[in-house]
Scaffold this motif. Structure first.
Motif, PDB file in Angstrom:
ATOM      1  N   GLU A 118       1.018  -1.066   0.117  1.00 19.74           N
ATOM      2  CA  GLU A 118      -0.186  -0.302  -0.223  1.00 19.74           C
ATOM      3  C   GLU A 118       0.711   1.154   0.107  1.00 19.74           C
ATOM      4  O   GLU A 118       1.994   0.987   0.160  1.00 19.74           O
ATOM      5  CB  GLU A 118      -0.760  -0.422   1.390  1.00 19.74           C
ATOM      6  CG  GLU A 118      -1.552  -1.252   0.820  1.00 19.74           C
ATOM      7  CD  GLU A 118      -2.331  -1.718   2.276  1.00 19.74           C
ATOM      8  OE1 GLU A 118      -3.588  -2.269   2.163  1.00 19.74           O
ATOM      9  OE2 GLU A 118      -2.503  -0.690   3.754  1.00 19.74           O
ATOM     10  N   GLU A 129      -3.422  -1.909   5.717  1.00 24.59           N
ATOM     11  CA  GLU A 129      -4.413  -1.042   6.624  1.00 24.59           C
ATOM     12  C   GLU A 129      -6.188  -1.515   5.497  1.00 24.59           C
ATOM     13  O   GLU A 129      -7.290  -1.533   6.217  1.00 24.59           O
ATOM     14  CB  GLU A 129      -4.724   0.198   5.834  1.00 24.59           C
ATOM     15  CG  GLU A 129      -3.671   0.977   6.589  1.00 24.59           C
ATOM     16  CD  GLU A 129      -3.308   2.550   7.090  1.00 24.59           C
ATOM     17  OE1 GLU A 129      -4.406   2.872   7.912  1.00 24.59           O
ATOM     18  OE2 GLU A 129      -2.712   2.515   6.813  1.00 24.59           O
ATOM     19  N   THR A 130      -5.829  -2.432   4.105  1.00 20.68           N
ATOM     20  CA  THR A 130      -7.085  -2.539   4.036  1.00 20.68           C
ATOM     21  C   THR A 130      -8.396  -3.343   4.722  1.00 20.68           C
ATOM     22  O   THR A 130      -7.657  -4.778   5.076  1.00 20.68           O
ATOM     23  CB  THR A 130      -7.156  -3.424   2.177  1.00 20.68           C
ATOM     24  OG1 THR A 130      -5.627  -2.092   1.488  1.00 20.68           O
ATOM     25  CG2 THR A 130      -7.824  -3.054   1.920  1.00 20.68           C
ATOM     26  N   HIS A 143     -12.583  -3.143   1.836  1.00 16.90           N
ATOM     27  CA  HIS A 143     -12.065  -1.040   1.999  1.00 16.90           C
ATOM     28  C   HIS A 143     -11.278  -0.728   2.076  1.00 16.90           C
ATOM     29  O   HIS A 143     -10.193  -0.752   3.277  1.00 16.90           O
ATOM     30  CB  HIS A 143     -13.272  -1.028   3.042  1.00 16.90           C
ATOM     31  CG  HIS A 143     -12.898   1.175   3.445  1.00 16.90           C
ATOM     32  ND1 HIS A 143     -14.212   1.748   2.803  1.00 16.90           N
ATOM     33  CD2 HIS A 143     -13.391   1.554   4.323  1.00 16.90           C
ATOM     34  CE1 HIS A 143     -14.250   2.886   2.726  1.00 16.90           C
ATOM     35  NE2 HIS A 143     -13.745   2.259   4.144  1.00 16.90           N
ATOM     36  N   SER A 144     -10.892   0.804   2.008  1.00 15.66           N
ATOM     37  CA  SER A 144      -9.614   1.429   2.355  1.00 15.66           C
ATOM     38  C   SER A 144      -9.723   2.477   3.077  1.00 15.66           C
ATOM     39  O   SER A 144     -10.374   3.723   2.368  1.00 15.66           O
ATOM     40  CB  SER A 144      -9.175   2.060   0.678  1.00 15.66           C
ATOM     41  OG  SER A 144      -8.898   1.432  -0.797  1.00 15.66           O
ATOM     42  N   ALA A 149      -3.882   3.427   2.628  1.00 22.42           N
ATOM     43  CA  ALA A 149      -4.099   1.996   2.423  1.00 22.42           C
ATOM     44  C   ALA A 149      -4.698   1.690   0.497  1.00 22.42           C
ATOM     45  O   ALA A 149      -4.623   0.892   0.707  1.00 22.42           O
ATOM     46  CB  ALA A 149      -5.594   1.950   3.257  1.00 22.42           C
ATOM     47  N   ALA A 150      -4.488   2.418   0.340  1.00 23.76           N
ATOM     48  CA  ALA A 150      -4.588   2.411  -1.604  1.00 23.76           C
ATOM     49  C   ALA A 150      -3.078   1.247  -1.840  1.00 23.76           C
ATOM     50  O   ALA A 150      -2.204   1.668  -1.714  1.00 23.76           O
ATOM     51  CB  ALA A 150      -4.673   3.775  -2.364  1.00 23.76           C
ATOM     52  N   LYS A 151      -3.910   0.917  -2.395  1.00 22.90           N
ATOM     53  CA  LYS A 151      -2.733  -0.074  -2.675  1.00 22.90           C
ATOM     54  C   LYS A 151      -1.854   0.688  -4.187  1.00 22.90           C
ATOM     55  O   LYS A 151      -2.305   1.365  -5.263  1.00 22.90           O
ATOM     56  CB  LYS A 151      -3.668  -1.617  -3.875  1.00 22.90           C
ATOM     57  CG  LYS A 151      -4.291  -2.570  -2.724  1.00 22.90           C
ATOM     58  CD  LYS A 151      -3.289  -2.865  -2.079  1.00 22.90           C
ATOM     59  CE  LYS A 151      -3.898  -3.917  -1.233  1.00 22.90           C
ATOM     60  NZ  LYS A 151      -3.364  -4.705   0.282  1.00 22.90           N
ATOM     61  N   ALA A 170      -5.954  -8.051   1.868  1.00 23.71           N
ATOM     62  CA  ALA A 170      -6.445  -7.452   2.883  1.00 23.71           C
ATOM     63  C   ALA A 170      -6.884  -7.830   4.396  1.00 23.71           C
ATOM     64  O   ALA A 170      -6.308  -9.284   4.304  1.00 23.71           O
ATOM     65  CB  ALA A 170      -8.172  -6.530   2.949  1.00 23.71           C
ATOM     66  N   SER A 218      -7.559   2.330  -5.081  1.00 26.48           N
ATOM     67  CA  SER A 218      -8.225   2.241  -3.441  1.00 26.48           C
ATOM     68  C   SER A 218     -10.248   1.347  -4.092  1.00 26.48           C
ATOM     69  O   SER A 218     -10.712   1.405  -5.404  1.00 26.48           O
ATOM     70  CB  SER A 218      -8.512   3.816  -3.092  1.00 26.48           C
ATOM     71  OG  SER A 218      -9.896   4.115  -4.385  1.00 26.48           O
TER      72      SER A 218
END
Length: 512
Positions: A118, A129-130, A143-144, A149-151, A170, A218
Protein backbone atom coordinates in the motif's frame (compact mmCIF):
# COMPACT_ATOMS: atom_id res chain seq x y z
CA UNK A 1 16.52 -29.49 -16.71
CA UNK A 2 16.67 -30.10 -20.47
CA UNK A 3 18.55 -27.62 -22.69
CA UNK A 4 16.84 -24.26 -23.11
CA UNK A 5 14.79 -23.87 -26.29
CA UNK A 6 13.25 -20.79 -27.87
CA UNK A 7 9.62 -21.92 -28.20
CA UNK A 8 8.29 -18.45 -29.01
CA UNK A 9 10.33 -18.00 -32.19
CA UNK A 10 7.31 -18.64 -34.38
CA UNK A 11 5.45 -15.74 -32.77
CA UNK A 12 7.90 -13.22 -34.27
CA UNK A 13 6.46 -13.78 -37.73
CA UNK A 14 2.94 -12.77 -36.67
CA UNK A 15 1.68 -9.23 -37.20
CA UNK A 16 1.30 -8.69 -33.44
CA UNK A 17 5.01 -9.25 -32.78
CA UNK A 18 6.49 -8.04 -36.04
CA UNK A 19 8.56 -4.93 -35.44
CA UNK A 20 10.36 -2.63 -37.83
CA UNK A 21 12.19 -0.82 -35.07
CA UNK A 22 11.71 0.72 -31.66
CA UNK A 23 8.11 0.99 -30.48
CA UNK A 24 7.68 4.31 -28.72
CA UNK A 25 5.86 4.24 -25.38
CA UNK A 26 2.21 5.25 -25.52
CA UNK A 27 -1.29 3.85 -25.19
CA UNK A 28 -1.13 1.97 -28.49
CA UNK A 29 2.16 0.32 -27.52
CA UNK A 30 0.81 -0.53 -24.05
CA UNK A 31 -2.36 -2.04 -25.49
CA UNK A 32 -0.26 -4.12 -27.86
CA UNK A 33 1.77 -5.42 -24.90
CA UNK A 34 -1.39 -6.71 -23.24
CA UNK A 35 -2.42 -8.55 -26.38
CA UNK A 36 1.10 -9.95 -26.69
CA UNK A 37 1.05 -11.14 -23.08
CA UNK A 38 -2.17 -13.01 -23.83
CA UNK A 39 -0.65 -14.67 -26.90
CA UNK A 40 2.55 -15.59 -25.01
CA UNK A 41 0.46 -17.10 -22.20
CA UNK A 42 -1.63 -19.16 -24.58
CA UNK A 43 1.48 -20.18 -26.51
CA UNK A 44 3.18 -21.66 -23.44
CA UNK A 45 -0.03 -23.27 -22.23
CA UNK A 46 0.98 -23.59 -18.59
CA UNK A 47 -1.26 -25.81 -16.47
CA UNK A 48 -2.02 -25.70 -12.76
CA UNK A 49 0.43 -28.59 -12.34
CA UNK A 50 3.19 -26.67 -14.18
CA UNK A 51 2.66 -23.70 -11.88
CA UNK A 52 2.34 -25.54 -8.59
CA UNK A 53 4.93 -28.27 -9.28
CA UNK A 54 7.38 -25.79 -10.85
CA UNK A 55 8.06 -27.97 -13.87
CA UNK A 56 10.92 -27.25 -16.31
CA UNK A 57 8.23 -25.89 -18.66
CA UNK A 58 7.32 -23.27 -16.06
CA UNK A 59 10.91 -22.10 -15.58
CA UNK A 60 11.71 -22.11 -19.31
CA UNK A 61 8.70 -19.90 -20.01
CA UNK A 62 10.37 -17.27 -17.81
CA UNK A 63 13.67 -17.54 -19.70
CA UNK A 64 12.05 -17.26 -23.12
CA UNK A 65 13.86 -14.72 -25.29
CA UNK A 66 10.52 -13.12 -26.21
CA UNK A 67 11.15 -10.92 -23.16
CA UNK A 68 13.58 -8.94 -25.33
CA UNK A 69 10.87 -8.10 -27.85
CA UNK A 70 8.45 -6.81 -25.21
CA UNK A 71 9.47 -6.44 -21.57
CA UNK A 72 6.02 -5.17 -20.54
CA UNK A 73 4.34 -8.27 -21.99
CA UNK A 74 6.78 -10.45 -20.06
CA UNK A 75 5.99 -8.67 -16.79
CA UNK A 76 2.27 -9.16 -17.37
CA UNK A 77 2.91 -12.83 -18.16
CA UNK A 78 4.86 -13.57 -14.99
CA UNK A 79 2.42 -11.66 -12.74
CA UNK A 80 -0.48 -13.59 -14.28
CA UNK A 81 0.99 -17.09 -14.14
CA UNK A 82 3.31 -16.98 -11.17
CA UNK A 83 1.81 -14.58 -8.65
CA UNK A 84 -1.92 -14.79 -9.36
CA UNK A 85 -2.36 -18.31 -10.72
CA UNK A 86 0.21 -19.55 -8.21
CA UNK A 87 -1.71 -18.01 -5.30
CA UNK A 88 -5.16 -19.28 -6.38
CA UNK A 89 -3.93 -22.68 -7.60
CA UNK A 90 -3.65 -24.54 -4.26
CA UNK A 91 -7.18 -23.44 -3.31
CA UNK A 92 -8.59 -24.30 -6.76
CA UNK A 93 -7.35 -27.87 -6.32
CA UNK A 94 -9.76 -28.21 -3.36
CA UNK A 95 -12.53 -25.82 -4.44
CA UNK A 96 -14.34 -26.68 -7.70
CA UNK A 97 -16.01 -23.25 -7.66
CA UNK A 98 -12.63 -21.67 -8.35
CA UNK A 99 -11.89 -23.78 -11.44
CA UNK A 100 -13.73 -21.46 -13.90
CA UNK A 101 -11.75 -18.49 -12.55
CA UNK A 102 -8.50 -20.43 -12.93
CA UNK A 103 -9.36 -21.35 -16.52
CA UNK A 104 -9.94 -17.68 -17.36
CA UNK A 105 -6.58 -16.78 -15.81
CA UNK A 106 -4.67 -19.60 -17.51
CA UNK A 107 -6.20 -18.73 -20.88
CA UNK A 108 -5.62 -15.01 -20.28
CA UNK A 109 -9.30 -14.26 -20.81
CA UNK A 110 -8.78 -11.82 -17.93
CA UNK A 111 -5.72 -9.77 -17.00
CA UNK A 112 -4.81 -10.44 -13.38
CA UNK A 113 -2.69 -8.42 -10.96
CA UNK A 114 -1.32 -8.90 -7.45
CA UNK A 115 -2.16 -6.23 -4.88
CA UNK A 116 -0.20 -6.45 -1.63
CA UNK A 117 1.74 -3.27 -0.83
CA UNK A 118 0.00 0.00 0.00
CA UNK A 119 1.01 3.63 -0.31
CA UNK A 120 1.95 3.73 3.40
CA UNK A 121 2.98 0.08 3.70
CA UNK A 122 5.71 -1.14 1.36
CA UNK A 123 8.43 -2.92 3.32
CA UNK A 124 5.96 -3.46 6.18
CA UNK A 125 3.12 -4.99 4.15
CA UNK A 126 2.13 -7.13 7.14
CA UNK A 127 0.74 -3.90 8.66
CA UNK A 128 -1.50 -3.12 5.69
CA UNK A 129 -4.78 -1.27 6.42
CA UNK A 130 -7.19 -2.46 3.71
CA UNK A 131 -10.04 -4.33 5.37
CA UNK A 132 -12.45 -7.03 4.29
CA UNK A 133 -15.32 -7.17 6.77
CA UNK A 134 -17.43 -10.32 6.98
CA UNK A 135 -21.19 -9.69 6.66
CA UNK A 136 -24.03 -11.68 8.20
CA UNK A 137 -24.83 -13.34 4.84
CA UNK A 138 -21.25 -14.56 4.39
CA UNK A 139 -20.23 -11.84 1.94
CA UNK A 140 -17.46 -9.28 2.53
CA UNK A 141 -17.06 -5.52 2.22
CA UNK A 142 -13.64 -4.47 0.92
CA UNK A 143 -12.56 -0.99 1.97
CA UNK A 144 -9.55 1.34 1.94
CA UNK A 145 -10.00 3.32 5.22
CA UNK A 146 -7.31 5.94 4.48
CA UNK A 147 -5.48 7.29 1.41
CA UNK A 148 -2.38 5.51 2.66
CA UNK A 149 -4.25 2.21 2.49
CA UNK A 150 -4.61 2.40 -1.31
CA UNK A 151 -2.77 -0.33 -3.19
CA UNK A 152 0.43 0.97 -4.77
CA UNK A 153 1.92 0.10 -8.18
CA UNK A 154 -0.12 -2.77 -9.75
CA UNK A 155 -1.92 -1.70 -12.96
CA UNK A 156 -5.69 -1.54 -12.65
CA UNK A 157 -7.20 0.78 -15.29
CA UNK A 158 -9.24 -0.64 -18.21
CA UNK A 159 -7.03 -1.35 -21.19
CA UNK A 160 -7.07 -3.42 -24.36
CA UNK A 161 -10.69 -4.38 -23.70
CA UNK A 162 -9.54 -7.22 -21.42
CA UNK A 163 -11.51 -7.67 -18.16
CA UNK A 164 -9.35 -7.16 -15.11
CA UNK A 165 -9.21 -8.94 -11.76
CA UNK A 166 -6.80 -8.88 -8.83
CA UNK A 167 -5.64 -10.82 -5.84
CA UNK A 168 -6.10 -8.19 -3.13
CA UNK A 169 -4.57 -8.73 0.30
CA UNK A 170 -6.78 -7.34 3.05
CA UNK A 171 -7.19 -7.62 6.79
CA UNK A 172 -10.12 -9.94 7.59
CA UNK A 173 -12.42 -8.44 10.20
CA UNK A 174 -15.08 -10.64 11.82
CA UNK A 175 -17.32 -9.03 14.41
CA UNK A 176 -14.72 -6.36 15.06
CA UNK A 177 -11.98 -8.98 15.53
CA UNK A 178 -8.82 -8.74 13.39
CA UNK A 179 -8.17 -12.23 12.04
CA UNK A 180 -5.11 -11.49 9.97
CA UNK A 181 -4.41 -10.92 6.30
CA UNK A 182 -6.12 -12.96 3.61
CA UNK A 183 -6.06 -12.91 -0.21
CA UNK A 184 -9.33 -12.05 -1.97
CA UNK A 185 -10.28 -12.41 -5.64
CA UNK A 186 -11.64 -9.02 -6.73
CA UNK A 187 -13.08 -7.86 -10.05
CA UNK A 188 -11.59 -4.49 -11.01
CA UNK A 189 -13.28 -3.79 -14.34
CA UNK A 190 -14.84 -5.25 -17.47
CA UNK A 191 -12.12 -3.98 -19.80
CA UNK A 192 -14.02 -0.79 -20.60
CA UNK A 193 -14.80 0.74 -17.22
CA UNK A 194 -14.00 0.21 -13.54
CA UNK A 195 -16.27 -1.79 -11.27
CA UNK A 196 -18.39 0.16 -8.78
CA UNK A 197 -16.41 1.34 -5.77
CA UNK A 198 -12.99 0.71 -7.35
CA UNK A 199 -10.87 3.78 -8.12
CA UNK A 200 -7.67 3.70 -10.18
CA UNK A 201 -5.19 6.58 -10.48
CA UNK A 202 -2.42 6.17 -13.03
CA UNK A 203 1.14 6.86 -11.87
CA UNK A 204 3.81 8.52 -14.06
CA UNK A 205 6.24 6.32 -15.95
CA UNK A 206 9.01 4.98 -13.68
CA UNK A 207 11.75 4.53 -16.30
CA UNK A 208 12.79 5.22 -19.85
CA UNK A 209 11.15 3.21 -22.58
CA UNK A 210 7.99 1.17 -22.30
CA UNK A 211 6.61 0.42 -18.85
CA UNK A 212 3.52 -0.98 -17.16
CA UNK A 213 0.57 1.30 -16.50
CA UNK A 214 1.29 1.46 -12.77
CA UNK A 215 -1.51 2.83 -10.61
CA UNK A 216 -2.82 3.60 -7.15
CA UNK A 217 -6.01 1.60 -6.47
CA UNK A 218 -8.49 2.16 -3.67
CA UNK A 219 -11.72 0.45 -2.66
CA UNK A 220 -14.84 2.17 -1.31
CA UNK A 221 -17.20 -0.31 0.36
CA UNK A 222 -16.86 -2.86 -2.45
CA UNK A 223 -19.16 -5.86 -2.00
CA UNK A 224 -17.51 -9.25 -2.49
CA UNK A 225 -19.22 -12.66 -2.61
CA UNK A 226 -18.48 -15.26 0.06
CA UNK A 227 -16.38 -17.18 -2.48
CA UNK A 228 -13.95 -14.26 -2.92
CA UNK A 229 -11.79 -15.13 0.08
CA UNK A 230 -9.01 -17.71 -0.20
CA UNK A 231 -8.52 -19.69 3.00
CA UNK A 232 -10.30 -20.15 6.29
CA UNK A 233 -11.96 -17.30 8.23
CA UNK A 234 -10.68 -18.78 11.50
CA UNK A 235 -8.14 -16.77 13.45
CA UNK A 236 -4.70 -18.33 12.92
CA UNK A 237 -2.60 -19.46 15.85
CA UNK A 238 0.32 -17.48 14.42
CA UNK A 239 -0.52 -14.35 12.44
CA UNK A 240 2.98 -14.00 10.98
CA UNK A 241 3.17 -17.58 9.74
CA UNK A 242 -0.27 -17.27 8.17
CA UNK A 243 0.77 -14.05 6.41
CA UNK A 244 4.00 -15.55 5.05
CA UNK A 245 2.08 -18.58 3.75
CA UNK A 246 -0.44 -16.32 2.01
CA UNK A 247 2.29 -14.41 0.13
CA UNK A 248 4.67 -17.31 -0.53
CA UNK A 249 4.46 -16.90 -4.33
CA UNK A 250 6.52 -13.73 -3.93
CA UNK A 251 9.53 -15.94 -3.19
CA UNK A 252 8.83 -17.85 -6.41
CA UNK A 253 8.60 -14.50 -8.18
CA UNK A 254 12.00 -13.47 -6.83
CA UNK A 255 13.48 -16.31 -8.86
CA UNK A 256 11.08 -16.25 -11.83
CA UNK A 257 11.61 -12.56 -12.60
CA UNK A 258 15.38 -12.85 -12.16
CA UNK A 259 15.50 -15.52 -14.89
CA UNK A 260 14.84 -12.81 -17.48
CA UNK A 261 18.48 -11.80 -16.92
CA UNK A 262 19.54 -14.88 -18.92
CA UNK A 263 18.20 -13.76 -22.34
CA UNK A 264 18.73 -10.09 -21.45
CA UNK A 265 22.49 -10.35 -20.86
CA UNK A 266 22.93 -12.60 -23.89
CA UNK A 267 21.11 -10.07 -26.08
CA UNK A 268 23.02 -7.06 -24.78
CA UNK A 269 26.32 -8.89 -25.28
CA UNK A 270 25.39 -9.85 -28.84
CA UNK A 271 24.35 -6.30 -29.75
CA UNK A 272 27.51 -4.65 -28.39
CA UNK A 273 29.80 -7.44 -29.60
CA UNK A 274 28.57 -7.30 -33.20
CA UNK A 275 28.57 -3.52 -33.18
CA UNK A 276 32.19 -3.53 -31.98
CA UNK A 277 33.23 -5.97 -34.69
CA UNK A 278 31.78 -3.87 -37.50
CA UNK A 279 32.41 -0.31 -36.21
CA UNK A 280 35.68 0.97 -37.72
CA UNK A 281 38.15 3.68 -36.73
CA UNK A 282 41.37 4.73 -38.44
CA UNK A 283 44.72 3.83 -36.93
CA UNK A 284 47.83 6.05 -36.95
CA UNK A 285 48.56 5.05 -40.56
CA UNK A 286 45.01 5.82 -41.65
CA UNK A 287 43.95 2.19 -42.07
CA UNK A 288 40.52 1.15 -40.71
CA UNK A 289 40.30 -1.32 -37.85
CA UNK A 290 37.36 -2.46 -35.68
CA UNK A 291 36.97 -0.84 -32.29
CA UNK A 292 37.10 -4.28 -30.70
CA UNK A 293 40.85 -4.09 -31.40
CA UNK A 294 41.16 -1.97 -28.26
CA UNK A 295 41.52 -3.76 -24.94
CA UNK A 296 39.15 -1.26 -23.31
CA UNK A 297 36.47 -2.41 -25.76
CA UNK A 298 37.34 -6.09 -25.50
CA UNK A 299 37.16 -6.53 -21.73
CA UNK A 300 33.53 -5.45 -21.09
CA UNK A 301 32.35 -7.65 -23.97
CA UNK A 302 34.41 -10.66 -22.93
CA UNK A 303 33.39 -10.33 -19.28
CA UNK A 304 29.74 -10.17 -20.38
CA UNK A 305 30.30 -13.22 -22.59
CA UNK A 306 31.76 -15.10 -19.63
CA UNK A 307 28.91 -14.08 -17.35
CA UNK A 308 26.16 -14.90 -19.85
CA UNK A 309 27.77 -18.30 -20.48
CA UNK A 310 27.89 -19.09 -16.76
CA UNK A 311 24.45 -17.65 -16.07
CA UNK A 312 22.44 -20.26 -17.94
CA UNK A 313 23.78 -23.38 -16.17
CA UNK A 314 23.51 -21.47 -12.88
CA UNK A 315 19.84 -20.75 -13.64
CA UNK A 316 19.18 -24.36 -14.61
CA UNK A 317 20.78 -25.64 -11.41
CA UNK A 318 19.06 -23.16 -9.11
CA UNK A 319 15.58 -23.78 -10.60
CA UNK A 320 16.04 -27.54 -10.23
CA UNK A 321 16.95 -27.04 -6.57
CA UNK A 322 14.03 -24.66 -6.01
CA UNK A 323 11.59 -27.20 -7.46
CA UNK A 324 12.79 -29.84 -4.99
CA UNK A 325 10.01 -29.83 -2.39
CA UNK A 326 12.09 -32.01 -0.06
CA UNK A 327 13.98 -28.82 0.79
CA UNK A 328 12.48 -26.65 3.53
CA UNK A 329 10.78 -23.57 2.08
CA UNK A 330 13.12 -21.08 3.86
CA UNK A 331 16.05 -22.85 2.16
CA UNK A 332 14.36 -22.60 -1.24
CA UNK A 333 13.59 -18.94 -0.60
CA UNK A 334 17.23 -18.36 0.34
CA UNK A 335 18.32 -19.95 -2.96
CA UNK A 336 16.06 -17.55 -4.85
CA UNK A 337 17.51 -14.56 -2.99
CA UNK A 338 21.08 -15.76 -3.63
CA UNK A 339 20.39 -16.17 -7.35
CA UNK A 340 18.74 -12.78 -7.64
CA UNK A 341 21.51 -11.01 -5.74
CA UNK A 342 24.32 -12.57 -7.75
CA UNK A 343 22.62 -12.20 -11.12
CA UNK A 344 21.60 -8.61 -10.55
CA UNK A 345 25.20 -7.79 -9.62
CA UNK A 346 26.51 -9.33 -12.84
CA UNK A 347 23.92 -7.78 -15.14
CA UNK A 348 23.84 -4.28 -13.67
CA UNK A 349 27.60 -3.91 -13.85
CA UNK A 350 27.85 -5.46 -17.30
CA UNK A 351 24.99 -3.40 -18.74
CA UNK A 352 26.64 -0.20 -17.57
CA UNK A 353 29.97 -1.18 -19.15
CA UNK A 354 28.34 -2.36 -22.38
CA UNK A 355 26.29 0.82 -22.73
CA UNK A 356 29.44 2.90 -22.26
CA UNK A 357 31.30 0.97 -24.97
CA UNK A 358 28.63 1.94 -27.53
CA UNK A 359 29.15 5.64 -26.95
CA UNK A 360 26.22 7.82 -28.01
CA UNK A 361 24.56 4.86 -29.75
CA UNK A 362 24.08 3.13 -26.41
CA UNK A 363 21.82 5.80 -24.93
CA UNK A 364 19.22 5.66 -27.70
CA UNK A 365 16.18 3.55 -26.83
CA UNK A 366 15.90 2.10 -30.33
CA UNK A 367 19.13 0.16 -29.80
CA UNK A 368 17.42 -1.76 -26.96
CA UNK A 369 20.33 -1.61 -24.49
CA UNK A 370 18.88 1.06 -22.19
CA UNK A 371 15.47 -0.64 -22.21
CA UNK A 372 16.96 -4.06 -21.47
CA UNK A 373 18.94 -2.53 -18.60
CA UNK A 374 15.75 -0.94 -17.24
CA UNK A 375 14.27 -4.62 -17.28
CA UNK A 376 14.93 -8.89 -6.80
CA UNK A 377 14.66 -13.31 5.83
CA UNK A 378 13.94 -11.33 8.17
CA UNK A 379 16.56 -11.64 10.93
CA UNK A 380 16.75 -10.58 14.57
CA UNK A 381 16.30 -6.83 14.88
CA UNK A 382 18.42 -5.96 17.89
CA UNK A 383 20.72 -2.95 17.68
CA UNK A 384 23.77 -5.23 17.69
CA UNK A 385 22.36 -7.26 14.78
CA UNK A 386 21.40 -4.11 12.91
CA UNK A 387 24.81 -2.50 13.37
CA UNK A 388 27.22 -5.43 13.05
CA UNK A 389 25.54 -8.25 11.13
CA UNK A 390 23.06 -6.71 8.70
CA UNK A 391 25.67 -4.75 6.67
CA UNK A 392 27.48 -8.03 5.93
CA UNK A 393 24.40 -9.94 4.71
CA UNK A 394 24.54 -8.79 1.09
CA UNK A 395 28.26 -9.56 0.61
CA UNK A 396 27.72 -13.02 2.15
CA UNK A 397 24.75 -13.71 -0.13
CA UNK A 398 26.73 -12.58 -3.18
CA UNK A 399 29.75 -14.70 -2.21
CA UNK A 400 27.55 -17.79 -1.92
CA UNK A 401 25.99 -16.97 -5.29
CA UNK A 402 29.40 -16.59 -6.94
CA UNK A 403 30.48 -20.00 -5.68
CA UNK A 404 27.22 -21.68 -6.75
CA UNK A 405 27.42 -20.12 -10.22
CA UNK A 406 31.04 -21.23 -10.66
CA UNK A 407 30.34 -24.79 -9.58
CA UNK A 408 27.22 -25.04 -11.78
CA UNK A 409 29.28 -23.83 -14.75
CA UNK A 410 32.04 -26.38 -14.06
CA UNK A 411 29.46 -29.18 -13.89
CA UNK A 412 27.94 -27.98 -17.16
CA UNK A 413 31.31 -28.04 -18.92
CA UNK A 414 31.50 -24.31 -19.65
CA UNK A 415 34.46 -23.17 -21.76
CA UNK A 416 37.49 -23.02 -19.40
CA UNK A 417 38.72 -19.67 -20.77
CA UNK A 418 35.34 -18.05 -20.21
CA UNK A 419 35.20 -19.60 -16.77
CA UNK A 420 38.64 -18.17 -15.95
CA UNK A 421 37.50 -14.69 -16.99
CA UNK A 422 34.31 -15.10 -14.96
CA UNK A 423 36.49 -15.89 -11.95
CA UNK A 424 38.46 -12.68 -12.50
CA UNK A 425 35.22 -10.73 -12.74
CA UNK A 426 34.03 -12.17 -9.43
CA UNK A 427 37.28 -11.23 -7.71
CA UNK A 428 36.99 -7.67 -9.04
CA UNK A 429 33.57 -7.25 -7.38
CA UNK A 430 35.19 -7.46 -3.92
CA UNK A 431 38.91 -7.19 -4.58
CA UNK A 432 39.83 -5.97 -1.10
CA UNK A 433 38.65 -9.24 0.47
CA UNK A 434 40.91 -11.27 -1.80
CA UNK A 435 43.84 -8.97 -1.06
CA UNK A 436 43.30 -9.30 2.69
CA UNK A 437 42.66 -13.05 2.76
CA UNK A 438 44.59 -14.49 -0.20
CA UNK A 439 47.43 -12.03 -0.55
CA UNK A 440 46.44 -11.32 -4.15
CA UNK A 441 48.02 -8.21 -5.65
CA UNK A 442 46.67 -5.86 -8.33
CA UNK A 443 49.41 -7.09 -10.65
CA UNK A 444 48.35 -10.71 -10.06
CA UNK A 445 44.74 -9.91 -10.97
CA UNK A 446 45.81 -7.93 -14.02
CA UNK A 447 47.84 -10.90 -15.25
CA UNK A 448 44.96 -13.30 -14.64
CA UNK A 449 42.64 -11.04 -16.63
CA UNK A 450 45.15 -10.56 -19.47
CA UNK A 451 45.78 -14.30 -19.76
CA UNK A 452 42.08 -15.14 -19.90
CA UNK A 453 41.29 -12.29 -22.30
CA UNK A 454 44.19 -13.20 -24.63
CA UNK A 455 42.86 -16.76 -24.81
CA UNK A 456 39.35 -15.61 -25.67
CA UNK A 457 40.14 -12.76 -28.07
CA UNK A 458 40.90 -14.86 -31.19
CA UNK A 459 37.53 -16.61 -30.72
CA UNK A 460 35.31 -13.63 -29.85
CA UNK A 461 33.45 -13.75 -33.15
CA UNK A 462 32.93 -17.50 -32.84
CA UNK A 463 31.69 -17.22 -29.26
CA UNK A 464 29.34 -14.36 -30.17
CA UNK A 465 27.91 -16.55 -32.93
CA UNK A 466 26.78 -18.99 -30.26
CA UNK A 467 24.34 -16.26 -29.23
CA UNK A 468 22.89 -15.94 -32.73
CA UNK A 469 19.68 -17.67 -31.67
CA UNK A 470 18.90 -14.42 -29.83
CA UNK A 471 19.16 -12.28 -32.97
CA UNK A 472 15.62 -12.86 -34.32
CA UNK A 473 14.30 -11.22 -31.14
CA UNK A 474 16.47 -8.12 -31.55
CA UNK A 475 15.57 -4.97 -33.46
CA UNK A 476 18.61 -2.81 -32.54
CA UNK A 477 19.80 -1.00 -35.70
CA UNK A 478 23.46 -1.11 -34.63
CA UNK A 479 23.52 -4.90 -34.98
CA UNK A 480 24.48 -4.61 -38.65
CA UNK A 481 25.21 -2.07 -41.36
CA UNK A 482 22.09 -3.19 -43.25
CA UNK A 483 19.84 -2.65 -40.23
CA UNK A 484 21.40 0.76 -39.61
CA UNK A 485 20.91 1.92 -43.20
CA UNK A 486 17.29 0.78 -43.14
CA UNK A 487 16.72 2.51 -39.81
CA UNK A 488 18.12 5.85 -41.06
CA UNK A 489 16.15 5.60 -44.31
CA UNK A 490 12.91 5.27 -42.33
CA UNK A 491 13.54 8.28 -40.07
CA UNK A 492 11.80 11.58 -40.73
CA UNK A 493 14.07 13.68 -42.95
CA UNK A 494 13.73 17.40 -43.70
CA UNK A 495 15.29 19.46 -46.46
CA UNK A 496 14.81 23.06 -47.57
CA UNK A 497 15.87 26.02 -49.68
CA UNK A 498 16.37 28.70 -47.03
CA UNK A 499 19.17 31.25 -46.84
CA UNK A 500 20.35 32.71 -43.53
CA UNK A 501 23.27 35.13 -43.62
CA UNK A 502 24.38 35.41 -39.99
CA UNK A 503 27.16 37.92 -40.83
CA UNK A 504 24.97 40.51 -42.57
CA UNK A 505 22.09 41.29 -40.27
CA UNK A 506 20.54 37.84 -40.34
CA UNK A 507 19.16 38.11 -43.87
CA UNK A 508 16.73 35.19 -44.34
CA UNK A 509 15.92 35.50 -48.06
CA UNK A 510 15.14 32.24 -49.77
CA UNK A 511 17.64 31.19 -52.38
CA UNK A 512 16.32 31.36 -55.93
Amino acid sequence: MPPQTEPSLQLLSTSLFRSEGYEAPGYESLERSYHRARVIGRHHGLTIDDILSLTPKFWQSHMDAIVIRDIVAHLLFTIQYNLVAGTIGPYAMKRPDLRPVMEKILNFDVSACFMLNEVDHGCDAKNLETTATLQSDGSFVLHSPTPGAAKFMPPSMPIAGIPRIAIVFARLVVGGDDRGIRPFIVALGDGKEMCKGVTSTTLPSIACGRTLDHAITSFNQVCLPSTAMLGSPKKPANMRSQFLTAINRLAFGTLALSLAAVPSLKSATLIVGKYSLRRMVSDAQGFPKPIISFRTQQLPIMHALAQSTVLEPFANWITAQFSDTSLEFPVRHALAVIFKGAVMQYTQESFGDLLERCGAQGVFIHNQLAEIEGSIIEGHRSEAYNNRILPHCRPIVLAIGHRMAFEAAVDAGVDSDLLALFEVGVIKTDFSWYVENLGLSRADLYEMECKAADSILPRVGEILNRLDKMEPYLTAPILSAEKWEKFVAERETVEGNAFFDIFNGGDMRSKL
